[in-house]
Design a protein around this motif. Sequence first.
Motif, PDB file in Angstrom:
ATOM      1  N   GLY A  11       0.611  -1.190   0.355  1.00 57.60           N
ATOM      2  CA  GLY A  11       0.228   0.402   0.172  1.00 57.60           C
ATOM      3  C   GLY A  11       1.341   1.135   0.025  1.00 57.60           C
ATOM      4  O   GLY A  11       2.194   1.077   0.067  1.00 57.60           O
ATOM      5  N   SER A  65       1.079   5.149   1.845  1.00 59.16           N
ATOM      6  CA  SER A  65       0.729   6.612   2.823  1.00 59.16           C
ATOM      7  C   SER A  65       1.385   7.342   2.522  1.00 59.16           C
ATOM      8  O   SER A  65       1.279   7.787   0.683  1.00 59.16           O
ATOM      9  CB  SER A  65       1.390   5.904   3.508  1.00 59.16           C
ATOM     10  OG  SER A  65       3.128   5.836   3.823  1.00 59.16           O
ATOM     11  N   ASN A  66       0.621   8.785   2.845  1.00 59.06           N
ATOM     12  CA  ASN A  66       0.735  10.158   2.840  1.00 59.06           C
ATOM     13  C   ASN A  66       2.037  10.083   3.916  1.00 59.06           C
ATOM     14  O   ASN A  66       1.661  10.701   4.933  1.00 59.06           O
ATOM     15  CB  ASN A  66      -0.586  11.055   3.094  1.00 59.06           C
ATOM     16  CG  ASN A  66      -1.512  10.999   2.364  1.00 59.06           C
ATOM     17  OD1 ASN A  66      -1.285  10.204   0.796  1.00 59.06           O
ATOM     18  ND2 ASN A  66      -2.479  10.945   2.551  1.00 59.06           N
ATOM     19  N   LYS A 105      -1.569  10.430  -1.429  1.00 52.17           N
ATOM     20  CA  LYS A 105      -2.662   9.230  -2.003  1.00 52.17           C
ATOM     21  C   LYS A 105      -3.673   8.424  -1.273  1.00 52.17           C
ATOM     22  O   LYS A 105      -4.697   7.594  -1.861  1.00 52.17           O
ATOM     23  CB  LYS A 105      -1.643   7.862  -2.369  1.00 52.17           C
ATOM     24  CG  LYS A 105      -0.335   8.597  -3.648  1.00 52.17           C
ATOM     25  CD  LYS A 105      -0.878   8.515  -5.002  1.00 52.17           C
ATOM     26  CE  LYS A 105       0.731   8.821  -5.771  1.00 52.17           C
ATOM     27  NZ  LYS A 105       0.028   9.614  -6.609  1.00 52.17           N
ATOM     28  N   LYS A 106      -4.245   8.446   0.058  1.00 53.55           N
ATOM     29  CA  LYS A 106      -4.906   7.834   0.670  1.00 53.55           C
ATOM     30  C   LYS A 106      -6.105   8.977   0.858  1.00 53.55           C
ATOM     31  O   LYS A 106      -5.421  10.229   1.794  1.00 53.55           O
ATOM     32  CB  LYS A 106      -4.833   8.024   2.098  1.00 53.55           C
ATOM     33  CG  LYS A 106      -4.491   5.881   1.278  1.00 53.55           C
ATOM     34  CD  LYS A 106      -3.886   5.699   2.794  1.00 53.55           C
ATOM     35  CE  LYS A 106      -3.119   3.883   2.626  1.00 53.55           C
ATOM     36  NZ  LYS A 106      -2.927   3.255   3.467  1.00 53.55           N
TER      37      LYS A 106
END
Length: 147
Positions: free
Chosen positions: A51, A53-54, A119-120
């Motif tokens: 995944g 993360s920011n 991205k989240k």
Amino acid sequence: MKFQFESSLPHQNKAIESVIRLFEGIKTKAWIFSISRTQENLNLFNDTFQGFSNRIQTNNWTEEIAQDNLNKIQEENNLKKTKINSDSPIFDIEMETGTGKTYVFLKTILELSRTYNFKKFIIVVPSIAIKEGILKSLQITKEHFGD
């Protein structure tokens, strides 16, 4: 019938720009993480899940940079200056009914991704009906935002 979206409405652009400016002066980094399958999460992942993360690199962002950015934005918009809760920074954008809040938050997400590589995002809605409306908005704005 195809919707035509107006991308240059001043009140919408000002809201989007305000959110983007909250993060001015911070350093971000794409951060990939992975979760491997273990006995505890056996049913969650087939093998290894990756995944994004920011990741904000500046440790003092909330305390200093964001507070200055927020106060500048509040001053420009004739709003009362507030203090950021450093434990849980939350920022609100308030807009009247019919002013394009959905369009604004969708374009803000796009701009935060472009500008800071975030991205989240979590979108919280009060009802299933509004959730369905948001999903429909995502579908019909896909081509518009692609431009």
